[in-house]
Design a protein around this motif. Structure first.
Motif, PDB file in Angstrom:
ATOM      1  N   PRO A  94      -4.053  41.871  85.069  1.00 58.23           N
ATOM      2  CA  PRO A  94      -2.817  42.585  84.518  1.00 58.23           C
ATOM      3  C   PRO A  94      -1.451  41.015  84.853  1.00 58.23           C
ATOM      4  O   PRO A  94      -0.703  41.744  84.133  1.00 58.23           O
ATOM      5  CB  PRO A  94      -2.711  43.717  85.381  1.00 58.23           C
ATOM      6  N   ARG A  95      -1.789  40.314  85.928  1.00 59.75           N
ATOM      7  CA  ARG A  95      -0.110  39.962  86.207  1.00 59.75           C
ATOM      8  C   ARG A  95      -0.770  38.723  86.000  1.00 59.75           C
ATOM      9  O   ARG A  95      -0.025  37.657  85.989  1.00 59.75           O
ATOM     10  CB  ARG A  95       0.379  39.736  88.222  1.00 59.75           C
ATOM     11  N   HIS A  96      -2.072  38.025  85.158  1.00 62.33           N
ATOM     12  CA  HIS A  96      -1.984  37.169  84.552  1.00 62.33           C
ATOM     13  C   HIS A  96      -1.753  36.670  83.307  1.00 62.33           C
ATOM     14  O   HIS A  96      -2.399  36.947  82.705  1.00 62.33           O
ATOM     15  CB  HIS A  96      -3.245  36.281  84.975  1.00 62.33           C
ATOM     16  N   GLN A  97      -1.556  36.061  82.835  1.00 60.51           N
ATOM     17  CA  GLN A  97      -1.074  35.569  80.932  1.00 60.51           C
ATOM     18  C   GLN A  97      -2.815  35.806  80.455  1.00 60.51           C
ATOM     19  O   GLN A  97      -3.169  34.573  81.112  1.00 60.51           O
ATOM     20  CB  GLN A  97       0.270  34.068  80.961  1.00 60.51           C
ATOM     21  N   ILE A  98      -3.062  35.286  79.429  1.00 63.07           N
ATOM     22  CA  ILE A  98      -3.800  35.188  78.660  1.00 63.07           C
ATOM     23  C   ILE A  98      -4.428  33.742  78.964  1.00 63.07           C
ATOM     24  O   ILE A  98      -5.485  33.803  79.070  1.00 63.07           O
ATOM     25  CB  ILE A  98      -3.234  36.265  77.069  1.00 63.07           C
ATOM     26  N   GLY A  99      -3.239  33.213  78.533  1.00 63.03           N
ATOM     27  CA  GLY A  99      -4.131  31.694  78.957  1.00 63.03           C
ATOM     28  C   GLY A  99      -4.708  31.143  79.747  1.00 63.03           C
ATOM     29  O   GLY A  99      -5.651  30.830  79.808  1.00 63.03           O
ATOM     30  N   ARG A 100      -4.120  31.850  80.622  1.00 54.40           N
ATOM     31  CA  ARG A 100      -4.619  31.538  82.474  1.00 54.40           C
ATOM     32  C   ARG A 100      -5.850  32.239  82.760  1.00 54.40           C
ATOM     33  O   ARG A 100      -7.033  31.864  83.115  1.00 54.40           O
ATOM     34  CB  ARG A 100      -3.759  31.974  83.188  1.00 54.40           C
ATOM     35  N   ALA A 101      -5.601  33.710  82.003  1.00 49.54           N
ATOM     36  CA  ALA A 101      -7.160  34.476  81.687  1.00 49.54           C
ATOM     37  C   ALA A 101      -8.332  34.162  81.152  1.00 49.54           C
ATOM     38  O   ALA A 101      -9.094  33.550  81.553  1.00 49.54           O
ATOM     39  CB  ALA A 101      -6.916  35.760  81.605  1.00 49.54           C
ATOM     40  N   ILE A 102      -7.779  32.540  80.396  1.00 47.62           N
ATOM     41  CA  ILE A 102      -9.551  32.251  79.367  1.00 47.62           C
ATOM     42  C   ILE A 102      -9.267  31.060  79.878  1.00 47.62           C
ATOM     43  O   ILE A 102     -10.755  30.203  80.446  1.00 47.62           O
ATOM     44  CB  ILE A 102      -9.291  31.854  77.762  1.00 47.62           C
ATOM     45  N   ALA A 103      -8.226  30.179  80.597  1.00 44.67           N
ATOM     46  CA  ALA A 103      -9.110  28.674  81.298  1.00 44.67           C
ATOM     47  C   ALA A 103      -9.041  29.158  82.277  1.00 44.67           C
ATOM     48  O   ALA A 103      -9.669  27.637  83.279  1.00 44.67           O
ATOM     49  CB  ALA A 103      -7.297  27.890  81.739  1.00 44.67           C
ATOM     50  N   GLY A 128      -4.356  33.465  68.145  1.00 42.24           N
ATOM     51  CA  GLY A 128      -3.299  31.959  67.882  1.00 42.24           C
ATOM     52  C   GLY A 128      -2.730  31.760  68.655  1.00 42.24           C
ATOM     53  O   GLY A 128      -2.455  32.763  70.132  1.00 42.24           O
ATOM     54  N   SER A 129      -2.254  30.287  69.854  1.00 39.56           N
ATOM     55  CA  SER A 129      -1.779  29.800  70.485  1.00 39.56           C
ATOM     56  C   SER A 129      -0.555  30.757  70.860  1.00 39.56           C
ATOM     57  O   SER A 129      -0.647  30.753  72.044  1.00 39.56           O
ATOM     58  CB  SER A 129      -1.541  28.112  70.616  1.00 39.56           C
ATOM     59  N   LYS A 130      -0.093  31.328  70.541  1.00 31.82           N
ATOM     60  CA  LYS A 130       1.270  32.370  70.691  1.00 31.82           C
ATOM     61  C   LYS A 130       1.266  33.372  72.110  1.00 31.82           C
ATOM     62  O   LYS A 130       1.799  33.512  72.728  1.00 31.82           O
ATOM     63  CB  LYS A 130       1.761  32.719  69.920  1.00 31.82           C
ATOM     64  N   TYR A 133       0.790  33.198  76.148  1.00 31.05           N
ATOM     65  CA  TYR A 133       2.061  33.226  77.112  1.00 31.05           C
ATOM     66  C   TYR A 133       2.090  35.464  77.309  1.00 31.05           C
ATOM     67  O   TYR A 133       3.076  35.117  77.612  1.00 31.05           O
ATOM     68  CB  TYR A 133       2.930  32.594  76.577  1.00 31.05           C
ATOM     69  N   ARG A 134       1.587  35.768  77.334  1.00 34.51           N
ATOM     70  CA  ARG A 134       1.777  37.115  76.458  1.00 34.51           C
ATOM     71  C   ARG A 134       0.361  37.630  77.894  1.00 34.51           C
ATOM     72  O   ARG A 134       0.079  36.973  77.921  1.00 34.51           O
ATOM     73  CB  ARG A 134       1.398  37.545  75.533  1.00 34.51           C
ATOM     74  N   TYR A 135       0.611  38.705  78.131  1.00 32.97           N
ATOM     75  CA  TYR A 135       0.121  39.719  79.214  1.00 32.97           C
ATOM     76  C   TYR A 135      -1.076  40.999  79.006  1.00 32.97           C
ATOM     77  O   TYR A 135      -0.655  41.417  77.828  1.00 32.97           O
ATOM     78  CB  TYR A 135       1.495  40.644  80.170  1.00 32.97           C
ATOM     79  N   PRO A 136      -1.926  41.231  79.754  1.00 34.09           N
ATOM     80  CA  PRO A 136      -3.159  41.849  78.987  1.00 34.09           C
ATOM     81  C   PRO A 136      -2.296  43.120  78.463  1.00 34.09           C
ATOM     82  O   PRO A 136      -2.130  44.210  77.632  1.00 34.09           O
ATOM     83  CB  PRO A 136      -4.064  41.706  79.842  1.00 34.09           C
ATOM     84  N   GLN A 145      -9.895  43.036  73.697  1.00 36.25           N
ATOM     85  CA  GLN A 145     -11.561  42.647  73.466  1.00 36.25           C
ATOM     86  C   GLN A 145     -11.852  41.336  73.152  1.00 36.25           C
ATOM     87  O   GLN A 145     -12.561  40.013  73.284  1.00 36.25           O
ATOM     88  CB  GLN A 145     -12.252  43.570  72.567  1.00 36.25           C
ATOM     89  N   ARG A 146     -10.874  41.017  71.605  1.00 39.73           N
ATOM     90  CA  ARG A 146     -11.033  39.300  71.782  1.00 39.73           C
ATOM     91  C   ARG A 146     -11.106  38.490  73.161  1.00 39.73           C
ATOM     92  O   ARG A 146     -11.671  37.265  73.036  1.00 39.73           O
ATOM     93  CB  ARG A 146      -9.709  39.099  70.299  1.00 39.73           C
ATOM     94  N   VAL A 147      -9.599  39.109  73.804  1.00 39.86           N
ATOM     95  CA  VAL A 147      -9.080  37.790  74.955  1.00 39.86           C
ATOM     96  C   VAL A 147     -11.025  37.488  75.700  1.00 39.86           C
ATOM     97  O   VAL A 147     -11.017  36.333  76.133  1.00 39.86           O
ATOM     98  CB  VAL A 147      -8.266  38.015  75.185  1.00 39.86           C
TER      99      VAL A 147
END
Length: 245
Positions: A94-103, A128-130, A133-136, A145-147
């Motif tokens: 919950p405290r990790h941005q989406i980009g960090r979770a995927i990377a 999309g790339s925007k 920087y969002r959170y779950p 689920q896409r993430v």
């Protein structure tokens, strides 16, 4: 004959005195989508978790792309198979941005260009790339689920294990996720093993399916046999009737 992408032979899984999976064997061909169906507690999800190395006490043989699960280092094995779980919110920090979770899987494995690959994956799943920087909690269930799917694809595996991938989503969103999965399967040459209690989902997504009851295999059917009600076992007929497919 082409080597299966997934081969499971004589798999038995026990939790204490309880046998959760009893001498189950099946194979999935490269590019195939294979369904596992049956009542709750029949052993379907346990099979997927065992393949991923999340279950300790099991016997038999599990191979993915020719690699034996019991003899292959976990990191190497993870590059060939990944899993998407039922609840996308529970599988994202919950405290990790989406980009960090995927990377994260790419960084763990020391892969180069993790940030650029993350942006590619976000585009691939239609966000999309925007969204990096969002959170779950800022995403809808379908977006989460896409993430989860993007993260599962981060290491470019050939096989995805999908455990009830749409059951936690609104009906209106389920079709979007199923269509996304079908598109990714075609574009990336993926193979699927899908657990679902929903025969409509399995009929739509899967080339073949295996019906389970009480930890055992009842029968294996093609999509055409399912749709034509060409069934051999009484349990399958009862299960189909109860599903209102």
């Amino acid at each position: 004959m082409t080597r299966p992408i997934l081969s499971v032979e004589n798999l038995t899984v026990r939790f204490g005195a309880t046998t959760a999976v009893d001498n189950v064997s099946f194979a999935v061909a490269p590019g195939e989508s294979f369904g596992l169906v049956g009542e709750s507690g029949s052993g379907k999800s346990t099979i997927l978790r065992t393949i991923m190395g999340l279950v300790g006490d099991w016997s038999g043989t599990v191979q993915v792309d020719g690699l034996e699960a019991a003899k292959t280092p976990r990191r190497q094995f993870a590059q060939h198979v990944q899993m998407v779980f039922q609840d996308p919110y529970a599988s994202l920090h919950p405290r990790h941005q989406i980009g960090r979770a995927i990377a994260e899987p790419m960084r763990i494995h020391g892969l180069p260009n993790a940030e650029a690959r993350t942006m590619e994956l976000l585009d691939l799943i239609g966000l999309g790339s925007k969204f990096a920087y969002r959170y779950p909690h800022e995403l809808s269930g379908g977006q989460r689920q896409r993430v989860a799917i993007a993260r599962a694809l981060a290491l470019s595996p050939k096989l995805l294990l999908l455990d009830e991938p749409t059951s936690a989503l609104d009906v209106s969103i389920q079709a979007e996720i199923l269509n996304l999965l079908n598109r990714l399967r075609q574009e990336l040459g993926l193979s699927f093993a899908i657990v679902s209690h929903n025969l409509a989902v399995v009929s739509y997504m899967c080339d073949r399916l295996m019906v389970m009851q009480h930890a055992k295999v009842v029968e294996t059917l093609t999509r055409e046999q399912l749709r034509n009600r060409d069934l051999n076992e009484a349990y399958t007929r009862d299960f189909l009737a109860a599903s209102a497919l």
